[in-house]
Design a protein around this motif. Sequence first.
Motif, PDB file in Angstrom:
ATOM      1  N   VAL A  81      -3.564   2.460  -4.268  1.00 39.76           N
ATOM      2  CA  VAL A  81      -4.566   1.573  -3.667  1.00 39.76           C
ATOM      3  C   VAL A  81      -4.640   1.805  -2.159  1.00 39.76           C
ATOM      4  O   VAL A  81      -5.741   1.810  -1.579  1.00 39.76           O
ATOM      5  N   ARG A  82      -3.506   1.979  -1.512  1.00 40.09           N
ATOM      6  CA  ARG A  82      -3.505   2.222  -0.061  1.00 40.09           C
ATOM      7  C   ARG A  82      -4.317   3.465   0.285  1.00 40.09           C
ATOM      8  O   ARG A  82      -5.116   3.465   1.234  1.00 40.09           O
ATOM      9  N   GLY A  83      -4.110   4.544  -0.467  1.00 44.03           N
ATOM     10  CA  GLY A  83      -4.857   5.762  -0.200  1.00 44.03           C
ATOM     11  C   GLY A  83      -6.349   5.594  -0.390  1.00 44.03           C
ATOM     12  O   GLY A  83      -7.154   6.112   0.399  1.00 44.03           O
ATOM     13  N   GLU A  84      -6.749   4.844  -1.432  1.00 43.82           N
ATOM     14  CA  GLU A  84      -8.171   4.604  -1.657  1.00 43.82           C
ATOM     15  C   GLU A  84      -8.772   3.748  -0.553  1.00 43.82           C
ATOM     16  O   GLU A  84      -9.897   3.994  -0.096  1.00 43.82           O
ATOM     17  N   VAL A  85      -8.032   2.737  -0.122  1.00 48.24           N
ATOM     18  CA  VAL A  85      -8.546   1.838   0.918  1.00 48.24           C
ATOM     19  C   VAL A  85      -8.686   2.572   2.243  1.00 48.24           C
ATOM     20  O   VAL A  85      -9.628   2.316   3.010  1.00 48.24           O
ATOM     21  N   LEU A  86      -7.775   3.486   2.536  1.00 51.97           N
ATOM     22  CA  LEU A  86      -7.871   4.243   3.788  1.00 51.97           C
ATOM     23  C   LEU A  86      -9.181   5.017   3.878  1.00 51.97           C
ATOM     24  O   LEU A  86      -9.746   5.190   4.976  1.00 51.97           O
ATOM     25  N   SER A  87      -9.699   5.483   2.748  1.00 52.39           N
ATOM     26  CA  SER A  87     -10.973   6.189   2.756  1.00 52.39           C
ATOM     27  C   SER A  87     -12.162   5.238   2.690  1.00 52.39           C
ATOM     28  O   SER A  87     -13.214   5.518   3.261  1.00 52.39           O
ATOM     29  N   GLY A 109      -1.714   0.001  11.183  1.00 49.28           N
ATOM     30  CA  GLY A 109      -0.800  -0.351  12.260  1.00 49.28           C
ATOM     31  C   GLY A 109       0.584  -0.709  11.778  1.00 49.28           C
ATOM     32  O   GLY A 109       1.164  -0.082  10.882  1.00 49.28           O
ATOM     33  N   ILE A 110       1.146  -1.764  12.376  1.00 46.38           N
ATOM     34  CA  ILE A 110       2.510  -2.178  12.077  1.00 46.38           C
ATOM     35  C   ILE A 110       2.637  -2.682  10.649  1.00 46.38           C
ATOM     36  O   ILE A 110       3.670  -2.503  10.002  1.00 46.38           O
ATOM     37  N   VAL A 111       1.560  -3.305  10.130  1.00 46.62           N
ATOM     38  CA  VAL A 111       1.593  -3.797   8.743  1.00 46.62           C
ATOM     39  C   VAL A 111       1.731  -2.623   7.778  1.00 46.62           C
ATOM     40  O   VAL A 111       2.532  -2.655   6.833  1.00 46.62           O
ATOM     41  N   ASP A 112       0.959  -1.577   8.022  1.00 49.21           N
ATOM     42  CA  ASP A 112       1.032  -0.393   7.166  1.00 49.21           C
ATOM     43  C   ASP A 112       2.415   0.246   7.239  1.00 49.21           C
ATOM     44  O   ASP A 112       2.975   0.680   6.222  1.00 49.21           O
ATOM     45  N   SER A 167       1.244  -5.121 -11.109  1.00 52.55           N
ATOM     46  CA  SER A 167      -0.110  -4.736 -10.706  1.00 52.55           C
ATOM     47  C   SER A 167      -0.633  -5.627  -9.596  1.00 52.55           C
ATOM     48  O   SER A 167      -1.236  -5.140  -8.629  1.00 52.55           O
ATOM     49  N   VAL A 168      -0.412  -6.926  -9.711  1.00 53.48           N
ATOM     50  CA  VAL A 168      -0.871  -7.848  -8.661  1.00 53.48           C
ATOM     51  C   VAL A 168      -0.182  -7.543  -7.338  1.00 53.48           C
ATOM     52  O   VAL A 168      -0.825  -7.450  -6.284  1.00 53.48           O
ATOM     53  N   VAL A 169       1.146  -7.371  -7.388  1.00 52.26           N
ATOM     54  CA  VAL A 169       1.890  -7.061  -6.158  1.00 52.26           C
ATOM     55  C   VAL A 169       1.438  -5.722  -5.583  1.00 52.26           C
ATOM     56  O   VAL A 169       1.220  -5.584  -4.369  1.00 52.26           O
ATOM     57  N   GLY A 170       1.283  -4.714  -6.440  1.00 52.52           N
ATOM     58  CA  GLY A 170       0.878  -3.398  -5.965  1.00 52.52           C
ATOM     59  C   GLY A 170      -0.508  -3.401  -5.336  1.00 52.52           C
ATOM     60  O   GLY A 170      -0.729  -2.780  -4.287  1.00 52.52           O
ATOM     61  N   VAL A 171      -1.452  -4.114  -5.955  1.00 54.22           N
ATOM     62  CA  VAL A 171      -2.815  -4.179  -5.407  1.00 54.22           C
ATOM     63  C   VAL A 171      -2.822  -4.901  -4.063  1.00 54.22           C
ATOM     64  O   VAL A 171      -3.451  -4.450  -3.096  1.00 54.22           O
ATOM     65  N   VAL A 172      -2.123  -6.032  -3.980  1.00 52.13           N
ATOM     66  CA  VAL A 172      -2.102  -6.802  -2.730  1.00 52.13           C
ATOM     67  C   VAL A 172      -1.459  -5.995  -1.607  1.00 52.13           C
ATOM     68  O   VAL A 172      -2.006  -5.894  -0.491  1.00 52.13           O
ATOM     69  N   MET A 173      -0.331  -5.403  -1.873  1.00 58.88           N
ATOM     70  CA  MET A 173       0.361  -4.619  -0.846  1.00 58.88           C
ATOM     71  C   MET A 173      -0.460  -3.407  -0.437  1.00 58.88           C
ATOM     72  O   MET A 173      -0.527  -3.050   0.745  1.00 58.88           O
ATOM     73  N   GLY A 174      -1.074  -2.741  -1.404  1.00 61.44           N
ATOM     74  CA  GLY A 174      -1.892  -1.582  -1.082  1.00 61.44           C
ATOM     75  C   GLY A 174      -3.116  -1.937  -0.272  1.00 61.44           C
ATOM     76  O   GLY A 174      -3.491  -1.212   0.663  1.00 61.44           O
ATOM     77  N   ASN A 222     -14.485  -1.758  -5.816  1.00 58.84           N
ATOM     78  CA  ASN A 222     -14.510  -0.293  -5.771  1.00 58.84           C
ATOM     79  C   ASN A 222     -13.185   0.323  -6.188  1.00 58.84           C
ATOM     80  O   ASN A 222     -13.086   1.559  -6.284  1.00 58.84           O
ATOM     81  N   LEU A 223     -12.171  -0.505  -6.394  1.00 59.26           N
ATOM     82  CA  LEU A 223     -10.859  -0.023  -6.816  1.00 59.26           C
ATOM     83  C   LEU A 223     -10.590  -0.299  -8.288  1.00 59.26           C
ATOM     84  O   LEU A 223      -9.480  -0.085  -8.767  1.00 59.26           O
ATOM     85  N   ALA A 224     -11.609  -0.774  -9.012  1.00 53.77           N
ATOM     86  CA  ALA A 224     -11.400  -1.165 -10.411  1.00 53.77           C
ATOM     87  C   ALA A 224     -10.921   0.012 -11.256  1.00 53.77           C
ATOM     88  O   ALA A 224      -9.996  -0.123 -12.069  1.00 53.77           O
ATOM     89  N   ALA A 225     -11.548   1.172 -11.088  1.00 53.41           N
ATOM     90  CA  ALA A 225     -11.213   2.325 -11.930  1.00 53.41           C
ATOM     91  C   ALA A 225      -9.755   2.762 -11.762  1.00 53.41           C
ATOM     92  O   ALA A 225      -9.021   2.866 -12.760  1.00 53.41           O
ATOM     93  N   PRO A 226      -9.268   3.038 -10.540  1.00 55.60           N
ATOM     94  CA  PRO A 226      -7.858   3.448 -10.427  1.00 55.60           C
ATOM     95  C   PRO A 226      -6.884   2.365 -10.856  1.00 55.60           C
ATOM     96  O   PRO A 226      -5.808   2.670 -11.385  1.00 55.60           O
TER      97      PRO A 226
END
Length: 339
Positions: free
Chosen positions: A220-226, A157-160, A142-149, A254-258
Amino acid sequence: MSAQTAGPETLGHLSEEPPAPDPSSKDAKAIAGKSPMQIALGRLMKDKIAVVCAIVALFFVIIAVFAGVIAGLFGVTLDPGRPSQVLDFSTQLPKVGPPNNGFDPEHPFGIAPQTGADNLAHWLYGCRTSLIIAGSATLVASVVGVVMGLLAGFLGGIVDKIISFVIDFFLTVPFLLAALTIAPIINDRFALYESYPTIQRWSLIAILAIFGWMGLARLVRGEVLSLREREFVQAARVIGMPTHRILIKELLPNLAAPIVVSVSLTLPAFVALEAGLAFLGIGVTSGASWGQTVSDAVPWFDKYALYLWEPLLGIVLLVLSLNLLGDAIRDAMDPKTRR
């Protein structure tokens, strides 16, 4: 006779969404001033199935935490049994207790055939093994997934592109094939070490975490994009707020629920995977494990069915309760649900 003109047809509401509640209604007043997490918790407490599943899951957590104390109360240990004293030499089955005798208060879950080990002790410590490994792997993943997302969605950009490539790469690697490849390497490299059981557990946690973070990262990536285009994020950028503060203070709440929903569904999956890998002989093979007990009990099912049912029921109850609880949490946190 003149034809009557028909009135305009009404198709009703095209949306299935219920109408907005009246601000002066009782339901609206009940949720006024509450945070989304408080509202979700209140809805969760009204769900009888969720409450029962939470009690069952808490029961297993208590067993895992106090396994040693509970084993001491029943007078059972993980010490190797004495087959010559407690087993019938001709059948390798226990002389007392199931399957051929009545209940034995000294061994409430019976005695294992061939080895003479106590089943209750292995059941208690097997529960601890499953929850420790699954809980630790869930936390790391979960920690790795949240940080990467967060990084992929916010920086772009290039990071994504790099993070998305890494996610796609790990998704293409079959988990079971990787586990079957890594386990023999660990066995050959560390089998003679005194700390081999600990190394084996940590390596299993690492394997589960490495192949379990991608789903949350994508979510998380999809949520952050919005979210990154929202006004509060733009305002934080304008006033010069550092990137790490925007990620932690503005986006993460704002990402607590997912995140909570993903964690609640990942934990039971890892419990089942830990037991399955132990059953295949590539998980925890040193020490107590439900999967290892199931593997040992399969050949004795015809003569000693209880030996197999005890760990199997533990796995089923724990995974089922966690899965149903995860579904209930998902529904409670969904603002569109009607539950």
